[in-house]
Design a protein around this motif. Structure first.
Motif, PDB file in Angstrom:
ATOM      1  N   LEU A 155       0.478  -1.236  -0.380  1.00 12.64           N
ATOM      2  CA  LEU A 155      -0.061   0.621  -0.009  1.00 12.64           C
ATOM      3  C   LEU A 155       1.020   1.372   0.012  1.00 12.64           C
ATOM      4  O   LEU A 155       1.543   1.185   0.896  1.00 12.64           O
ATOM      5  N   SER A 156       0.946   1.762  -1.256  1.00  8.61           N
ATOM      6  CA  SER A 156       2.025   3.579  -1.401  1.00  8.61           C
ATOM      7  C   SER A 156       1.408   4.822  -0.938  1.00  8.61           C
ATOM      8  O   SER A 156       1.489   5.354  -0.362  1.00  8.61           O
ATOM      9  N   HIS A 157      -0.302   4.200  -0.747  1.00 10.80           N
ATOM     10  CA  HIS A 157      -0.900   5.799  -0.001  1.00 10.80           C
ATOM     11  C   HIS A 157      -2.119   6.012   1.236  1.00 10.80           C
ATOM     12  O   HIS A 157      -2.933   4.683   1.068  1.00 10.80           O
ATOM     13  N   VAL A 158      -2.095   6.057   2.059  1.00 10.10           N
ATOM     14  CA  VAL A 158      -2.799   6.434   2.719  1.00 10.10           C
ATOM     15  C   VAL A 158      -3.063   8.404   2.839  1.00 10.10           C
ATOM     16  O   VAL A 158      -2.776   8.922   2.676  1.00 10.10           O
ATOM     17  N   PHE A 159      -4.896   8.185   2.462  1.00 12.47           N
ATOM     18  CA  PHE A 159      -4.747   9.441   2.545  1.00 12.47           C
ATOM     19  C   PHE A 159      -6.711  10.093   3.635  1.00 12.47           C
ATOM     20  O   PHE A 159      -7.144   9.034   3.743  1.00 12.47           O
ATOM     21  N   LEU A 160      -6.248  11.104   4.401  1.00 15.29           N
ATOM     22  CA  LEU A 160      -7.325  10.975   5.341  1.00 15.29           C
ATOM     23  C   LEU A 160      -8.440  12.066   5.471  1.00 15.29           C
ATOM     24  O   LEU A 160      -7.536  13.413   5.156  1.00 15.29           O
ATOM     25  N   TYR A 161      -9.769  12.221   4.660  1.00 18.60           N
ATOM     26  CA  TYR A 161     -10.039  12.487   4.288  1.00 18.60           C
ATOM     27  C   TYR A 161     -10.509  13.967   5.306  1.00 18.60           C
ATOM     28  O   TYR A 161     -10.547  14.841   4.855  1.00 18.60           O
ATOM     29  N   GLU A 162     -10.479  13.654   6.545  1.00 21.38           N
ATOM     30  CA  GLU A 162     -10.963  14.079   7.532  1.00 21.38           C
ATOM     31  C   GLU A 162      -9.751  14.055   8.779  1.00 21.38           C
ATOM     32  O   GLU A 162      -9.297  12.982   9.126  1.00 21.38           O
ATOM     33  N   SER A 163      -9.285  15.154   9.660  1.00 22.35           N
ATOM     34  CA  SER A 163      -8.775  14.788  10.256  1.00 22.35           C
ATOM     35  C   SER A 163      -9.100  13.502  11.842  1.00 22.35           C
ATOM     36  O   SER A 163     -10.245  13.283  11.543  1.00 22.35           O
ATOM     37  N   PRO A 164      -8.357  13.074  12.105  1.00 18.77           N
ATOM     38  CA  PRO A 164      -9.148  11.694  13.378  1.00 18.77           C
ATOM     39  C   PRO A 164      -8.683  12.852  14.283  1.00 18.77           C
ATOM     40  O   PRO A 164      -9.365  14.009  14.793  1.00 18.77           O
ATOM     41  N   GLU A 165      -9.954  12.067  14.648  1.00 18.48           N
ATOM     42  CA  GLU A 165     -10.618  12.548  16.298  1.00 18.48           C
ATOM     43  C   GLU A 165      -9.823  12.803  17.068  1.00 18.48           C
ATOM     44  O   GLU A 165      -9.991  13.346  18.130  1.00 18.48           O
ATOM     45  N   ASP A 166      -8.481  11.158  17.361  1.00 18.70           N
ATOM     46  CA  ASP A 166      -7.507  11.009  18.619  1.00 18.70           C
ATOM     47  C   ASP A 166      -6.570  11.209  17.618  1.00 18.70           C
ATOM     48  O   ASP A 166      -6.281  10.509  17.093  1.00 18.70           O
ATOM     49  N   PRO A 167      -5.021  11.505  18.687  1.00 17.81           N
ATOM     50  CA  PRO A 167      -3.837  11.504  18.303  1.00 17.81           C
ATOM     51  C   PRO A 167      -3.615  10.013  17.976  1.00 17.81           C
ATOM     52  O   PRO A 167      -2.870   9.648  16.696  1.00 17.81           O
ATOM     53  N   GLU A 168      -3.966   8.508  18.777  1.00 14.53           N
ATOM     54  CA  GLU A 168      -3.803   7.349  18.236  1.00 14.53           C
ATOM     55  C   GLU A 168      -4.516   6.772  16.501  1.00 14.53           C
ATOM     56  O   GLU A 168      -3.722   6.027  16.160  1.00 14.53           O
ATOM     57  N   SER A 169      -5.790   7.548  16.506  1.00 18.36           N
ATOM     58  CA  SER A 169      -6.225   6.741  15.621  1.00 18.36           C
ATOM     59  C   SER A 169      -5.284   7.269  14.415  1.00 18.36           C
ATOM     60  O   SER A 169      -5.172   7.095  13.218  1.00 18.36           O
ATOM     61  N   TYR A 170      -4.188   8.991  14.394  1.00 21.94           N
ATOM     62  CA  TYR A 170      -3.193   9.049  13.395  1.00 21.94           C
ATOM     63  C   TYR A 170      -2.489   7.885  13.075  1.00 21.94           C
ATOM     64  O   TYR A 170      -1.809   7.736  11.951  1.00 21.94           O
ATOM     65  N   ILE A 171      -1.962   7.559  13.763  1.00 21.96           N
ATOM     66  CA  ILE A 171      -0.849   5.965  14.226  1.00 21.96           C
ATOM     67  C   ILE A 171      -1.020   5.311  13.196  1.00 21.96           C
ATOM     68  O   ILE A 171      -0.527   4.756  12.376  1.00 21.96           O
ATOM     69  N   HIS A 172      -2.605   5.225  14.139  1.00 19.57           N
ATOM     70  CA  HIS A 172      -3.292   4.080  13.435  1.00 19.57           C
ATOM     71  C   HIS A 172      -3.422   3.460  11.462  1.00 19.57           C
ATOM     72  O   HIS A 172      -3.115   2.365  10.687  1.00 19.57           O
ATOM     73  N   ARG A 173      -4.078   5.170  10.870  1.00 15.47           N
ATOM     74  CA  ARG A 173      -3.813   5.517   9.728  1.00 15.47           C
ATOM     75  C   ARG A 173      -2.780   5.055   9.405  1.00 15.47           C
ATOM     76  O   ARG A 173      -3.009   4.394   7.870  1.00 15.47           O
ATOM     77  N   ALA A 174      -1.875   5.722   9.417  1.00 11.10           N
ATOM     78  CA  ALA A 174      -0.963   6.433   9.216  1.00 11.10           C
ATOM     79  C   ALA A 174      -0.207   4.982   8.949  1.00 11.10           C
ATOM     80  O   ALA A 174       0.865   4.337   8.057  1.00 11.10           O
ATOM     81  N   GLY A 175       0.157   3.943  10.200  1.00 16.47           N
ATOM     82  CA  GLY A 175       0.678   3.263   9.491  1.00 16.47           C
ATOM     83  C   GLY A 175       0.386   1.710   8.611  1.00 16.47           C
ATOM     84  O   GLY A 175       0.347   0.715   8.412  1.00 16.47           O
ATOM     85  N   ARG A 176       0.105   2.322   7.834  1.00 13.82           N
ATOM     86  CA  ARG A 176      -1.269   0.748   7.228  1.00 13.82           C
ATOM     87  C   ARG A 176      -0.240   0.820   6.032  1.00 13.82           C
ATOM     88  O   ARG A 176      -0.085   0.597   4.976  1.00 13.82           O
ATOM     89  N   THR A 177       0.859   2.245   5.588  1.00 21.62           N
ATOM     90  CA  THR A 177       1.535   1.934   4.805  1.00 21.62           C
ATOM     91  C   THR A 177       2.836   1.997   5.132  1.00 21.62           C
ATOM     92  O   THR A 177       3.038   2.363   6.538  1.00 21.62           O
TER      93      THR A 177
END
Length: 515
Positions: free
Chosen positions: A328-350
């Motif tokens: 998986l080359s890219h992760v797009f966050l259509y809207e900012s995550p609701e908590d800091p841990e969610s950002y790390i979870h999302r970014a960690g997909r790539t």
């Protein structure tokens, strides 16, 4: 961790042993003179690190951003590696765009000065004759796009029999544009003894790493960021976008990045459904996955994206838990995550298994403040990028459509060429009228939309062939009819003793790094 991931990480472990940095005062006299002509009083970081490897012929993959001085990092040592007394093509630089080919050729001409080095830029959009004439005069260094260079190789206007050095400039963009089939075909013209190859790229997703394995021999890896040398990593960036323009911005980013596969995260199921519908309207191959989805349907969608038959997956955090998609080359966050841990979870997909990854977040002014807090908490370096406009996207689409059409044109039979030539006088007439020009735009849009249904062909070192993901499953009467035809078709058995590989076809001497 499987064997493939382990091998990939070992290839990205950095140079061992590491060569000493280059210093301007210690360079050969011709290179110092080149730096003086260019107005350089010192070398940039990428030049200090990369020049020793190019001079020594040691294959290396370099991670460096645009504007870091990377062109000088490979052009300067080429001045030392090329013998200007021989009228042969001894070095070649492949670039993703005409503009970059012109820039690299111009910088090479400045650095070379009056040394006698003949630099020939080669790209489409201009006539062939001037480029043919330049080859006949002796092209020491060829800089151009893979498609046009391949045209000259097929026409026997250019020979690579004496090539010593091959440079890939902005390799990630070349794959994004769709040049891999051309590069794979071009590989057949490389000398059998092999060449010294070097790759420069801003990011190293898995597809670029595989491309490096096809053309480079036991390459070292050099990652450059600021003043640090490190392993390839995830790039975190964001765009400040008004909420009402978020969907259009996402579309433009997807068209500019052209990811092989990506996840788009939303905070709610309603937004997941909305984004998926918008993407499909614009021709993207996208599916959503949410808690409403049955387990069977969920597994079907995940199987499609893992196999390369689905490009874009739209999901919420809850639905995205536990998703592991290789490559998986890219992760797009259509809207900012609701908590800091969610950002790390999302970014960690790539960015898995040592490969690079790209995370792009869309935020408004208030969300940017929260995103900055997340970055500070986890020590993430955020890069702000301008929200792309239509004028930013159009040149990229033009390049991509040109590559698609050139690939198709290159495979035309003589009869097909004659048929298409009949319409050449019609093109200027169509372009003169706004109404008929809109018809030409319709044809280009149809071609482009078809290309978006499948991922761009990716390097596949296991087979040595271009991997082309299949189209999404068909449904309806036409699909059923196609199935019946496939059942009725019997395989043809070639007569004994006959070669099915194209008897009588003239092919140049081949070279493959997998042999």
């Amino acid at each position: 961790m499987n064997e493939e991931n382990t091998r990939q990480q070992s290839q990205l472990a950095g140079p061992n042993p590491e060569l000493s940095d280059a210093e301007l005062a210690a360079l050969p006299a011709a290179l110092q003179e080149g730096c003086s002509r260019a107005g350089w009083s010192e070398l940039t970081l990428v030049q200090k690190k990369a020049i020793p490897y190019v001079l020594s012929g040691r294959n290396i993959m370099v991670q460096a951003r645009t504007g870091s001085g990377k062109t000088g990092a490979f052009i300067l040592p080429l001045l030392e590696r090329i013998d200007v007394t021989r009228p042969d093509c001894q070095a070649m630089v492949l670039t993703p765009t005409r503009e970059l080919a012109r820039q690299v050729a111009q910088e090479a001409a400045v650095l070379a000065g009056e040394s006698g080095l003949n630099v020939v830029p080669v790209y489409g959009g201009v006539g062939y004759q001037a480029q043919r004439d330049a080859f006949r005069q002796g092209a020491h260094l060829v800089v151009g796009t893979p498609g046009r260079i391949l045209d000259h190789l097929l026409g026997r206007n250019l020979s690579l029999n004496h090539l010593r050095t091959l440079i890939f400039d902005e390799a990630d963009r070349m794959l994004s544009v769709g040049f891999y089939p051309d590069m794979r075909e071009l590989q057949r013209y490389l000398p059998a003894k092999g060449v010294d190859a070097f790759m420069f790229s801003a990011t190293y997703p898995e597809s670029v790493i595989r491309l490096g394995r096809e053309f480079l021999t036991d390459p070292a890896f050099l990652g450059l960021s600021g003043d640090q040398v490190h392993i390839a990593e995830i790039e975190h960036s964001f765009c400040v976008v008004p909420p009402m323009l978020r969907d259009k911005t996402l579309i433009r980013l997807l068209e500019m990045e052209n990811p092989t596969s990506a996840i788009i995260f939303c905070n709610t199921k309603n937004n997941v459904e909305f984004v998926t519908a918008i993407l499909k309207q614009y021709g993207f191959d996208a599916e959503d996955i949410s808690s409403n989805l049955s387990q069977n349907k969920r597994e079907e969608v995940l199987a499609r994206i893992r196999s390369g038959n689905l490009r874009l997956l739209v999901a919420t955090d809850v639905a995205g838990r536990g998703i592991d998609i290789p490559g998986l080359s890219h992760v797009f966050l259509y809207e900012s995550p609701e908590d800091p841990e969610s950002y790390i979870h999302r970014a960690g997909r790539t960015g898995r298994a040592g490969a690079s990854g790209t995370v792009i977040t869309l935020v408004d002014i208030m969300e940017k403040i929260e995103l900055d807090r997340i970055a500070t908490r986890f020590g993430i370096k955020l890069l702000e990028r301008n929200s792309p406009e239509e004028t930013d996207v159009l040149p990229i689409l033009e390049d991509r459509i040109t590559v698609l059409l050139e690939n198709k044109q290159r495979r035309l039979t003589l009869a097909q060429k004659e048929r298409t030539a009949r319409f050449l006088p019609t093109i200027p007439k169509f372009a003169q009228s706004e109404d008929t020009a809109a018809l030409l735009a319709l044809l280009l849009d149809e071609l482009y939309q078809r290309s978006m249904n499948v991922s761009p062909p990716e390097p596949d070192t296991r087979t040595g062939r271009t991997r082309r993901p299949t189209s999404p499953p068909q449904s309806g009467p036409s699909a059923e009819g196609a199935k019946k035809k496939r059942r009725r078709r019997k395989p043809k058995t070639p007569p004994s003793g006959k070669n099915t590989g194209g008897a009588g076809e003239s092919r140049p001497e081949t070279h493959s790094t997998e042999e």
